[in-house]
Write an enzyme that holds these catalytic residues in place. Structure first.
Site, PDB file in Angstrom:
ATOM      1  N   GLY A   1      63.934 -23.695  -0.269  1.00 34.71           N
ATOM      2  CA  GLY A   1      64.070 -24.701   0.774  1.00 34.71           C
ATOM      3  C   GLY A   1      62.742 -24.942   1.462  1.00 34.71           C
ATOM      4  N   GLY A   2      62.738 -25.880   2.400  1.00 32.84           N
ATOM      5  CA  GLY A   2      61.518 -26.220   3.115  1.00 32.84           C
ATOM      6  C   GLY A   2      61.191 -25.229   4.213  1.00 32.84           C
TER       7      GLY A   2
ATOM      8  N   SER B   1      63.675 -23.793   7.226  1.00 33.46           N
ATOM      9  CA  SER B   1      64.996 -24.284   6.832  1.00 33.46           C
ATOM     10  C   SER B   1      66.076 -23.216   6.926  1.00 33.46           C
ATOM     11  CB  SER B   1      64.946 -24.826   5.402  1.00 33.46           C
ATOM     12  OG  SER B   1      64.583 -23.807   4.484  1.00 33.46           O
ATOM     13  N   GLY B   2      65.692 -21.985   7.259  1.00 33.73           N
ATOM     14  CA  GLY B   2      66.663 -20.899   7.370  1.00 33.73           C
ATOM     15  C   GLY B   2      66.783 -20.049   6.130  1.00 33.73           C
ATOM     16  N   LYS B   3      65.796 -20.155   5.230  1.00 39.37           N
ATOM     17  CA  LYS B   3      65.867 -19.419   3.956  1.00 39.37           C
ATOM     18  C   LYS B   3      65.963 -17.914   4.158  1.00 39.37           C
ATOM     19  CE  LYS B   3      61.845 -20.740   2.499  1.00 39.37           C
ATOM     20  NZ  LYS B   3      61.359 -21.442   3.704  1.00 39.37           N
TER      21      LYS B   3
ATOM     22  N   HIS C   1      60.429 -10.965  11.910  1.00 41.87           N
ATOM     23  CA  HIS C   1      61.300 -10.699  10.760  1.00 41.87           C
ATOM     24  C   HIS C   1      61.797  -9.263  10.783  1.00 41.87           C
ATOM     25  CE1 HIS C   1      61.078 -14.127   7.766  1.00 41.87           C
ATOM     26  NE2 HIS C   1      60.316 -14.554   8.759  1.00 41.87           N
ATOM     27  N   ARG C   2      60.918  -8.330  11.088  1.00 44.45           N
ATOM     28  CA  ARG C   2      61.312  -6.914  11.090  1.00 44.45           C
ATOM     29  C   ARG C   2      62.352  -6.638  12.169  1.00 44.45           C
ATOM     30  NH1 ARG C   2      55.421  -4.012  10.181  1.00 44.45           N
ATOM     31  NH2 ARG C   2      55.516  -3.929   7.900  1.00 44.45           N
TER      32      ARG C   2
ATOM     33  N   ARG D   1      65.880  -7.448  11.023  1.00 48.46           N
ATOM     34  CA  ARG D   1      66.400  -6.719   9.871  1.00 48.46           C
ATOM     35  C   ARG D   1      66.886  -5.337  10.306  1.00 48.46           C
ATOM     36  NH1 ARG D   1      61.475  -8.602   7.282  1.00 48.46           N
ATOM     37  NH2 ARG D   1      60.636  -6.486   7.326  1.00 48.46           N
TER      38      ARG D   1
ATOM     39  N   GLU E   1      55.096  -3.975   1.493  1.00 50.71           N
ATOM     40  CA  GLU E   1      54.149  -5.088   1.438  1.00 50.71           C
ATOM     41  C   GLU E   1      53.340  -4.936   0.161  1.00 50.71           C
ATOM     42  OE1 GLU E   1      52.886  -6.553   5.722  1.00 50.71           O
ATOM     43  OE2 GLU E   1      52.478  -4.407   5.497  1.00 50.71           O
TER      44      GLU E   1
END
Length: 443
Positions: free
Chosen positions: A278-279, A282-284, A320-321, A324, A332
Site C-alpha cells: 500500500g501507499g 496507509s496502515g500497512k 513502532h516498538r 508492538r 534490524e
C-alpha cells in the site's frame, strides 16, 4: 499429506451475514471471512462437502477435479450439499467418485446421482476401518446427531507417507471411554471444532472454548495429541470473541484457529505467507501487526537495517516498538533471506521498500544502474519467502501509482520495487492492499 482448509467456519460462516456483533464486525474489518468447514487432502480426498466447498476451492486456487473420495461426517447442510453431485456430473470425463459416510447421509445423496454417474456409496459406522484410495481411514464416534444416534461420525486418516490427522467436527465432548480408540495415536494434526466460544449452553453437540479445552486435555492424556501435534480449531462461529482474542485463548491450550485457504504439508514445515502492500501512511504496518495479534513469539525484522545519525528515523522506529508486544524480538538486518530460512517462530518483515533501498546502497547501484547483484539478492529473498518454515507476513510499499519520478535513481527504485512486489505477491498465500487504512484482499 497435504491438507487444504477450504473453510474453517460454522454452518453460518464467520461473520454471520445477518449479524452486527463485535465479533462479526471485527471479522468484516479485517476481511477475515470463514466459509463452512471442509478440507481437501492430497487433492484426491474431501473431508465434508457442504454448499460452500466448491466456491471456496475456486477462491483459494484449488481444483476438485481430481477428488475421487469424499468422507462425509453427517447430513447437516454445511457438511453435505448433495446438489454439488449434479454440478459435478455436468463435466465430461470427471471420473468416478466414492461417497463414504453414515447410511443416512448417503441416502440424502442418492436422488442427485444419475444411473451412469460413476458414483458409488460406502456406508460406515463408528469402529469401521476402510481403505480409501491411498489413505487408511478409521471411523470414530461423534457426540452429534442429525436425527438419531450414530448418524454422525468423525475420521482418523493416515496418508501414504504415514502422516496422520483427526477430523473432529461436529461433536460435543466425548465420554471418557471413547478416547480409548485414539490412545497413542500421536496425530500430526487435529482439526477440532470450536463453534460456540463461551456459549456452550447453546448445544451439547458442539464445543465451545471450555469443551475444546477438555477435549484437547483428554487427547493429550491418552497420547493422541503430543508436543508436535498441530491442534487447529475449525467450525468457528461468531459466538467466539474477535479472532485476536480467540488466538490468545487457544494459544493457552496449545492450539490455534485455522484460516480459510491455509495449506498444511504434514511432515514438512511450510508456513502461510501474507503479503501486505500500500501507499505511505496507509496502515500497512498496523494491519500486518494485527494479523499476528496474540502471538507472543514473533520475530520482527526491520528490513532496512539500522540507520545511524537519523533522529527522524529513530523516532519512527521507537513509535513502532511502543505499539508492538514486549515479547516480540526485533531484528534490524537486511539479510532477510537468512532470517526467514532459520526462523522457528512467526516472522513479520517490515518493509521491503527499505530493504531494497539498502541492498541498492550496499551494491552502489544507484548511479551505475548495475543491478545484477541486487537482483541476485532479490532471487535469494524470493526463494526464502517461498520456503519459509513458519508463518510470515511481509510489508511493502506501492510506489508505482504516482507521477514518473524525475530522477534516474527514482525510476530505478520504482521499477525494481514493482518487480519485487509482483514476485512476492505471486508466491504469497494471501495478498492485501491497504487504502486509507482499509484492507482490500486482492487474493
Amino acid at each position: 499429506m497435504k491438507v487444504t482448509l477450504l473453510g474453517t467456519g460454522a454452518a453460518d460462516g464467520w461473520p454471520n451475514a445477518f449479524c452486527r456483533c463485535d465479533s462479526c464486525s471485527d471479522a468484516r474489518r479485517r476481511h477475515d471471512f470463514r466459509a463452512q468447514t471442509a478440507a481437501l487432502v492430497d487433492n484426491a480426498l474431501m473431508l465434508d462437502f457442504g454448499s460452500d466447498a466448491p466456491g471456496s476451492a475456486v477462491r483459494h486456487g484449488a481444483s476438485l477435479a481430481d477428488v475421487r473420495h469424499v468422507l462425509i461426517t453427517h447430513a447437516h447442510a454445511d457438511h453435505l450439499a448433495p446438489q454439488s453431485l449434479l454440478f459435478r456430473s455436468w463435466v465430461d470425463g470427471v471420473g468416478e467418485l466414492e461417497l463414504i459416510g453414515p447410511a443416512d447421509a448417503l441416502d440424502v445423496c442418492r436422488p442427485w446421482v444419475g444411473p451412469d454417474a460413476g458414483v458409488r456409496f460406502t456406508p460406515v459406522v463408528a469402529g469401521d476401518q476402510v481403505r480409501v484410495g491411498d489413505h487408511d481411514v478409521r471411523v470414530l464416534p461423534a457426540r452429534h446427531q442429525v436425527f438419531r444416534d450414530g448418524d454422525a461420525v468423525l475420521y482418523d486418516v493416515t496418508g501414504p507417507d504415514g502422516m496422520r490427522l483427526l477430523w473432529a467436527t461436529d461433536t460435543g465432548v466425548w465420554p471418557d471411554d471413547w478416547f480409548d480408540a485414539v490412545t497413542g495415536a500421536e496425530f500430526d494434526a487435529v482439526f477440532l471444532e470450536e463453534t460456540f466460544g463461551d456459549r456452550e449452553d447453546l448445544s451439547d453437540g458442539h464445543l465451545g472454548l471450555p469443551g475444546f479445552a477438555t477435549m484437547v486435555a483428554a487427547l493429550r492424556g491418552v497420547g493422541a495429541v503430543v508436543d508436535s501435534t498441530d491442534v487447529v480449531a475449525v467450525h468457528l462461529g461468531h459466538h467466539n470473541p474477535p479472532v485476536g482474542v480467540l488466538r490468545e485463548r487457544l494459544r493457552d491450550l496449545g492450539a490455534r484457529p485455522g484460516r480459510d485457504g491455509e495449506v498444511l504439508d504434514l511432515g514438512e514445515s511450510v508456513g502461510r505467507r501474507i503479503f501486505v502492500t500500500g501507499g505511505a501512511r496507509s496502515g500497512k504496518s498496523r494491519y500486518a501487526e494485527g494479523l499476528l495479534a496474540g502471538v507472543d513469539d514473533v520475530v520482527y525484522v526491520a528490513a532496512g537495517g539500522p540507520r545511524a545519525g537519523d533522529p527522524d528515523w529513530d523516532r519512527r522506529v521507537e513509535l513502532h516498538r511502543e505499539r508492538r508486544p514486549a515479547s516480540w524480538t526485533t531484528v534490524e538486518d537486511t539479510e532477510v533471506a537468512g532470517v526467514l530460512r532459520s526462523a522457528r517462530h512467526p516472522v513479520l518483515v517490515d518493509c521491503l521498500g527499505t530493504w531494497l533501498a539498502a541492498r541498492i546502497d550496499h551494491h552502489d547501484a544507484w548511479e551505475s544502474g548495475e543491478l545484477d547483484a541486487v537482483r541476485s539478492d532479490v532471487e535469494d529473498l524470493l526463494d526464502a519467502w517461498r520456503s519459509c518454515p513458519v508463518p510470515v507476513v511481509a510489508v511493502s510499499n506501492e510506489v508505482g501509482s504516482g507521477v514518473v519520478p524525475a530522477t534516474a535513481s527514482g525510476r530505478l527504485f520504482r521499477d525494481e520495487l514493482g518487480r519485487l512486489n509482483a514476485e512476492m505477491a505471486d508466491r504469497a498465500d494471501q495478498v492485501v492492499m491497504m487504502v486509507a487504512g482499509q484492507p482490500l484482499v486482492v487474493r
